[in-house]
Design a protein around this motif. Structure first.
Motif: not given
Length: 218
Positions: A156-179
């Motif tokens: 589930e977490r990998e799918r959420e991160i994949l979703k954010q990657i496909l939305a254009g977010y970078k690693n740092r932004e994904i980290a902030d978004l998902l805390v």
């Protein structure tokens, strides 16, 4: 008060730089901070001015656009938009892997250019229609399994991160978004790419296009 999108233009042809500057300055929501004629100058300008978006030609002297994007990604908050005449998949993959958030052809209209800038500012990836087709074509030519079974293997977490990657977010932004920490994002990203049999961001973006075309949503 309107928040202007601050832009830097990097291209080794003066006429192209000046033409782009004229087009963007005519837009009420965009401000051109400066222009660079080579990749090295683009790096210095982005570090000094910290623009929201940098239009980066890929074929420049001293330092290429890809090298400049690669050097700056992660160090500045700027979003990079490749602006080039190249439509070959290898060029597209190189730009996206370096950290570009979008890829626009020099044959594009001014309307499309503005749309591309606004799209990457929203944290999304913009690929010109012709480019989307080229990326998908190049990806489909690779003999890898892209079945829903591979997608089902993700946590589930990998799918959420994949979703954010496909939305254009970078690693740092994904980290902030998902805390979560950046290291955790990087670990999940590495794992999901292994499960999907992919090695680059470009392949992930093409995979996302394929999922969309097949009506599969994360």
């Amino acid at each position: 008060m309107i928040n202007l999108i601050k832009v830097v233009i990097a291209d080794d042809h003066a006429l192209v730089r000046e033409g782009l500057s004229t087009i963007l300055k005519s837009q009420p929501g965009i401000s051109v901070l400066g222009m660079a004629e080579n990749g090295e100058e683009a790096v210095r300008l982005c570090r000094r001015l910290n623009p929201d978006v940098a239009l980066m030609d890929l074929s420049m002297p001293v330092k290429s656009g890809v090298q400049a994007i690669q050097e700056l990604t992660g160090d500045v908050r700027t979003k990079f938009l490749a602006l080039t005449a190249h439509v070959e998949p290898d060029h597209i993959y190189s730009a996206l892997d370096a950290g570009a958030c979008g890829y626009v052809l020099k044959t594009s209209s001014s309307k499309e250019l503005v749309m591309a800038i606004e799209t990457v500012m929203e944290g999304k990836v913009y690929l010109a229609p012709d480019i989307s087709a080229e990326v998908a074509k190049g990806f489909l030519q690779k003999e890898r399994s892209r079945s829903s079974d591979s997608l089902d293997s993700l946590t589930e977490r990998e799918r959420e991160i994949l979703k954010q990657i496909l939305a254009g977010y970078k690693n740092r932004e994904i980290a902030d978004l998902l805390v979560i920490s950046i290291k955790t994002v990087e670990k999940h990203r590495s794992n999901l790419m292994k499960k999907l049999g992919m090695r680059s961001k470009a392949e992930l973006m093409a995979y996302g296009e394929e999922l969309k075309n097949r009506g599969i949503f994360l």
